[in-house]
Design an enzyme around this catalytic site. Structure first.
Site, PDB file in Angstrom:
ATOM      1  N   GLU A  77      13.841  87.033  35.496  1.00 32.19           N
ATOM      2  CA  GLU A  77      14.310  88.372  35.133  1.00 32.19           C
ATOM      3  C   GLU A  77      13.178  89.255  34.648  1.00 32.19           C
ATOM      4  OE1 GLU A  77      13.841  86.561  31.206  1.00 32.19           O
ATOM      5  OE2 GLU A  77      14.497  85.832  33.158  1.00 32.19           O
ATOM      6  N   HIS A  92      10.411  83.116  33.757  1.00 34.73           N
ATOM      7  CA  HIS A  92      11.470  84.110  33.612  1.00 34.73           C
ATOM      8  C   HIS A  92      11.607  84.957  34.879  1.00 34.73           C
ATOM      9  CE1 HIS A  92      12.326  83.649  29.273  1.00 34.73           C
ATOM     10  NE2 HIS A  92      11.095  83.146  29.270  1.00 34.73           N
ATOM     11  N   CYS A 130      13.759  78.510  31.561  1.00 38.78           N
ATOM     12  CA  CYS A 130      12.919  78.242  30.402  1.00 38.78           C
ATOM     13  C   CYS A 130      13.476  77.099  29.545  1.00 38.78           C
ATOM     14  CB  CYS A 130      12.716  79.523  29.597  1.00 38.78           C
ATOM     15  SG  CYS A 130      11.252  79.477  28.545  1.00 38.78           S
TER      16      CYS A 130
END
Length: 363
Positions: free
Chosen positions: A333, A331, A246
């Site tokens: 994650e 993202h 990001c």
């Protein structure tokens, strides 16, 4: 109690107050996730923003201890169509209203979030305010039209000092530009020995920690407001493997001579499709960013585009042609969102092992 939502374009919406009673000002953005409101509210990348949740019912499973992405939320306010008064879930610790009161975050419900989203999509991201029904909207609009947008969001959410998250595997330095807990969670899951450092740590200080690899985290705001990060990345190139997420992706691009620009209304939500240009595979990703890397600026660099967004063709992935370094705009994650690209953490660790093997051979 009634409350006003006032936009800089003159739009005024009346809704119900919940959360803190404090007035608030910020950049109004929308996110399209159907679940994951706790992760969204506690995502440091929303620092300074008033977040609109487009899903019509929010708070129905409450707030729990497991789904925080930071301890102290950095959002300025929350806008929802309906806030559940009585959440029902076995993990529930408190209601959304109770949580926002504790964290001193004002909210407004009963707002037509579909209409608000259409306004933002048409005009672009707007500054706005949540305030009492008795306040004069013209006075608020006058304040909103003044250029008072802060540019130190990363400083606000980054850790103030270095701290360890021990493991017995590869030593990874995580540069905290506003890192979500999910990144640290994925590194710890892979037994990494993580050292988290502030955003303004320089390359020499990071290299003195003897990292096997460096992770550049997500974070809020304009990447051009973080020159310290750009200089740090330039000092790390070729010294160890790098993985950026990001804001880390955008700073990596700037450090290599590319450019960034502000999107009209950004990408925020858990359903953004991207295409991997190497394999042709499509992944659904979680995203939260208001800036992107300029495609034209890539041509004069040593960067290669690896992934693109299928909605608007913006750059979603980069890799360096000479050094073991790659980044993604989304993202991997998740938290909230799909875990399609979770394998990128394994790819990062493989690049570390390959790098360490090369260093041994050359020693």
């Amino acid at each position: 109690m009634k409350r006003q939502l006032i936009l800089e374009d003159g739009t005024v919406m009346i809704g119900q107050a919940f959360g803190s009673n404090e007035p608030t000002f910020g950049e109004i953005v929308f996110t399209t996730g159907m679940t994951g409101y706790q992760e969204t509210i506690t995502d440091p990348s929303y620092c300074g923003q008033i977040v609109t949740l487009t899903y019509p019912l929010v708070g129905n499973y409450g707030i729990n201890r497991d789904d925080y992405e930071s301890i102290q939320p950095a959002i300025k306010g929350l806008i929802v169509k309906e806030a559940a008064d009585f959440p029902s879930n076995w993990r529930n610790d408190m209601s959304l209203d109770e949580f926002l009161k504790i964290k001193n975050i004002p909210g407004i419900s009963g707002v037509d979030t579909r209409k608000l989203t259409r306004i933002i999509r048409k005009h672009g991201t707007l500054k706005g305010a949540i305030c009492a029904e008795t306040v004069n909207p013209n006075e608020i609009i006058k304040q909103l039209l003044e250029d008072n947008t802060p540019n130190n969001q990363v400083e606000q959410v980054s850790t103030k000092k270095l701290y360890p998250s021990p493991g017995r595997g590869h030593h990874v330095v995580l540069v905290d530009f506003g890192s979500k807990h999910g990144i640290l969670r994925e590194l710890n899951k892979r037994n990494c020995d993580v050292t988290v450092v502030p955003y303004n740590t320089n390359a020499e200080e990071i290299l003195a920690l003897k990292p096997d690899g460096v992770m550049l985290s997500n974070g809020p705001g304009d990447p051009k407001d973080v020159p310290e990060g750009v200089a740090m990345i330039q000092g790390l190139l070729g010294e160890c493997p790098i993985f950026g997420i990001c804001l880390g992706h955008q700073l990596f691009a700037l450090a290599n001579g590319a450019d960034t620009y502000k999107l009209k209304f950004g990408h925020r939500g858990a359903n953004h499709p991207i295409k991997d240009l190497k394999t042709g595979r499509i992944y659904f990703t979680s995203q939260n960013h208001g800036y992107a890397v300029s495609e034209e600026s890539i041509h004069s660099t040593h960067l290669k585009v690896t992934q693109v967004n299928l909605n608007d063709c913006t750059i979603e992935g980069l890799e360096h042609e000479l050094y073991p370094a790659f980044t993604v705009q989304y993202h991997p994650e998740a938290a909230p969102g799909p875990e399609d690209t979770n394998f990128l953490f394994d790819q990062f660790l493989l690049s570390i092992e390959k790098w360490k093997g090369t260093v041994k051979q050359n020693a």
